[in-house]
Scaffold this active site. Structure first.
Site, mmCIF file in Angstrom:
data_model
loop_
_atom_site.group_PDB
_atom_site.id
_atom_site.type_symbol
_atom_site.label_atom_id
_atom_site.label_comp_id
_atom_site.label_asym_id
_atom_site.label_seq_id
_atom_site.Cartn_x
_atom_site.Cartn_y
_atom_site.Cartn_z
ATOM 1 C CD GLU A 80 -0.036 -6.843 -7.130
ATOM 2 O OE1 GLU A 80 0.786 -6.742 -6.249
ATOM 3 O OE2 GLU A 80 0.176 -6.105 -8.066
ATOM 4 C CE LYS A 179 4.156 -5.149 -5.515
ATOM 5 N NZ LYS A 179 2.231 -4.990 -5.458
ATOM 6 C CB CYS A 212 2.196 -4.139 -9.036
ATOM 7 S SG CYS A 212 1.091 -2.683 -9.483
#
Length: 512
Positions: A80, A179, A212
């Site tokens: 990321e 995300k 993440c």
């Protein structure tokens, strides 16, 4: 007219070809990338200047991709923020974004780069995948225009997304994921209105992808495994390590074991922000991992994995629930672990102990090889809502080394230990099937092949750990209770988030 025997023959031939084209194993690669950051990330720059910075990072990623391909890797995951860095404002990130279409458009940017506007980053990634015959997973930024007819349209007339893309070995865009769970400091991006469930199939298994902070929440992470039966998770991340339970290699390997999937985690390498820790994890044990706070270089990892890993079921509460009701300990005390108040029981050189908090009782059997006079360990339990950088309900059983002999230090960050254990067995009366088993040794090292989870929910050692123990933990998540907070808890959470945000901002500033 085709006769029935001929149809049967064709069907059998098709199945044989399909089976022959499938792989029982594959070689996975992850690259921990030492990202090159812009000099002034809060200052808007031209598209040309942004592309110059991104190409410098892509040059480094290209070297890792080519090396992985030469070593036979089928797929490589990169981190990321690995193409442009971090700490942007909403305005300054804009020049780094491209329009990323839905994968169903059947697009190979390498051979048709201008089909969706100016997309030099996607073209380069596509050509790298095509030229090296490898799947590439990268994290870049997507932009989507919107207007006043959309009541959620941001003030600048566009959505901006933290985006993972996957290009197959022909350079075709096969996956795009926005995300969902943005972390503190990601104000430059928008979250999609609904969590996106992104999967794609290959000859070496079914893959799912998220990013993440997503890993701590049900959607899309758990849904991908539970409802869509993926074999392998792809995980670009920019993970800041938090001891004792949330270092990258510790938690990511635990998630793979708890969810019983392969897990490919590629982290940024930036020790000034406590960012390191990448790995290739199978459900039974880590296959390759990297944690390095001392050097400035990136690291390429490769390992072979089963395309369709075995998934034995675990009843996480079975063993502990069958034990006699625990006696109230006379050595219980409270201490803070990452803003959460745990109930601890002080331990000696060996024994069988139980400590409880609310509905959770944690049971530990263990034996040290020796009792040191300069180190103390404690068994802790936490059953409650964590409300700092996010709101999520936890049930945690943990044996951990206290930072000092002062009991109030139990739960503080500590990286080294000297105490060696002969054996341990940890279990708990969890109210969830989502429990992630962690074993972390001194100097932030994993213990592959040294412990196991039984079908009745015990985390136990197979042999004496190869190094001194930092933590042995069962990290449980009760997703359905994430919103169970009252007004007072919300006020505390808001204050803690502000405080943590200030701390992170200062850390970012010092990093430049």
């Amino acid at each position: 007219m085709i006769t029935s025997p001929l149809l049967a023959y064709v069907a059998i031939l098709f199945l044989c070809v399909l089976k022959a084209s499938s792989l029982d194993t594959f070689i996975a690669a992850v690259y921990e990338h030492a990202v090159i950051l812009p000099d002034a990330p809060l200052t808007p720059v031209s598209h040309e200047e942004a592309l110059m910075l991104m190409n410098r990072n892509l040059d480094l990623l290209e070297g890792a991709i080519m090396s992985a391909a030469k070593q036979g890797a089928h797929i490589i995951v990169t981190p990321e923020d690995g193409v442009y860095g971090f700490f942007f404002s909403r305005e300054s990130i804009y020049s780094y974004l491209e329009d990323i279409p839905e994968p169903h458009v059947n697009w190979i940017p390498c051979t048709n780069p201008n089909r969706f506007g100016h997309t030099p980053v996607q073209k380069r990634l596509s050509c790298l995948a095509r030229d090296n015959s490898i799947y590439i997973v990268a994290n870049i930024g997507d932009k989507k225009p919107c207007n006043a007819s959309d009541p959620d349209c941001p003030h600048d007339g566009r959505y901006q997304y933290n985006t993972d893309v996957v290009f197959d070995s022909e350079g075709r865009l096969v996956a795009r994921y926005h995300k969902q769970n943005l972390f503190l400091g990601e104000d430059q991006f928008d979250a999609p209105k609904e969590p996106e469930i992104v999967t794609f199939d290959t000859t070496f298994g079914r893959f799912g992808i998220f990013t993440c902070f997503d890993i701590l929440f049900h959607d899309p992470a758990v849904t991908l495994v539970k409802d869509f039966q993926v074999d392998t998770i792809l995980f670009p991340t920019a993970w800041m390590n938090v001891l004792p339970h949330l270092t990258a290699i510790e938690f990511h390997s635990a998630w793979a074991m708890g969810m019983r999937v392969n897990f490919l985690a590629a982290n940024i390498h930036f020790p000034l922000r406590k960012m390191t820790g990448s790995g290739i994890y199978a459900p039974d044990s880590p296959r390759a991992f990297h944690y390095d706070m001392k050097t400035k270089e990136g690291k390429l990892l490769l390992s072979q994995l089963d395309s369709h890993p075995h998934r034995p079921a675990v009843n996480w509460t079975s063993y502990a629930s069958g034990l006699p009701a625990p006696l109230v300990g006379n050595q219980e005390f409270k201490s803070i672990v990452f803003f959460d108040e745990f109930t601890f029981e002080l331990k000696g050189v060996a024994g069988n102990y139980t400590v409880c908090q609310k509905d959770l009782c944690c049971q530990l059997s263990y034996r040290m090889l020796e009792m040191r006079e300069d180190e103390v360990y404690a068994l802790g339990a936490f059953d409650g809502l964590h409300t700092v950088e996010g709101s999520y309900y936890l049930q945690i059983c943990t044996l951990l080394k206290c930072k000092t002999m002062d009991l109030h230090s139990c739960g503080d960050s500590v990286e080294t230990a000297s105490t060696r254990f002969e054996m341990f067995s940890l279990s708990g009366t969890f109210g969830t099937q989502y429990v992630f088993p962690e074993v972390l040794l001194s100097d932030i090292q994993l213990a592959p092949g040294e412990f196991q989870v039984s079908s009745d929910g015990r985390l136990f050692s197979l042999k004496p750990p190869s190094g001194p123990v930092l933590t042995v933990t069962l990290f449980g998540r009760l997703y359905e209770r994430d919103s169970a907070s009252g007004a007072s808890a919300d006020l505390v959470a808001q204050g803690l988030r502000v405080m943590l945000g200030v701390i992170i901002t200062i850390m970012y500033s010092l990093s430049w």
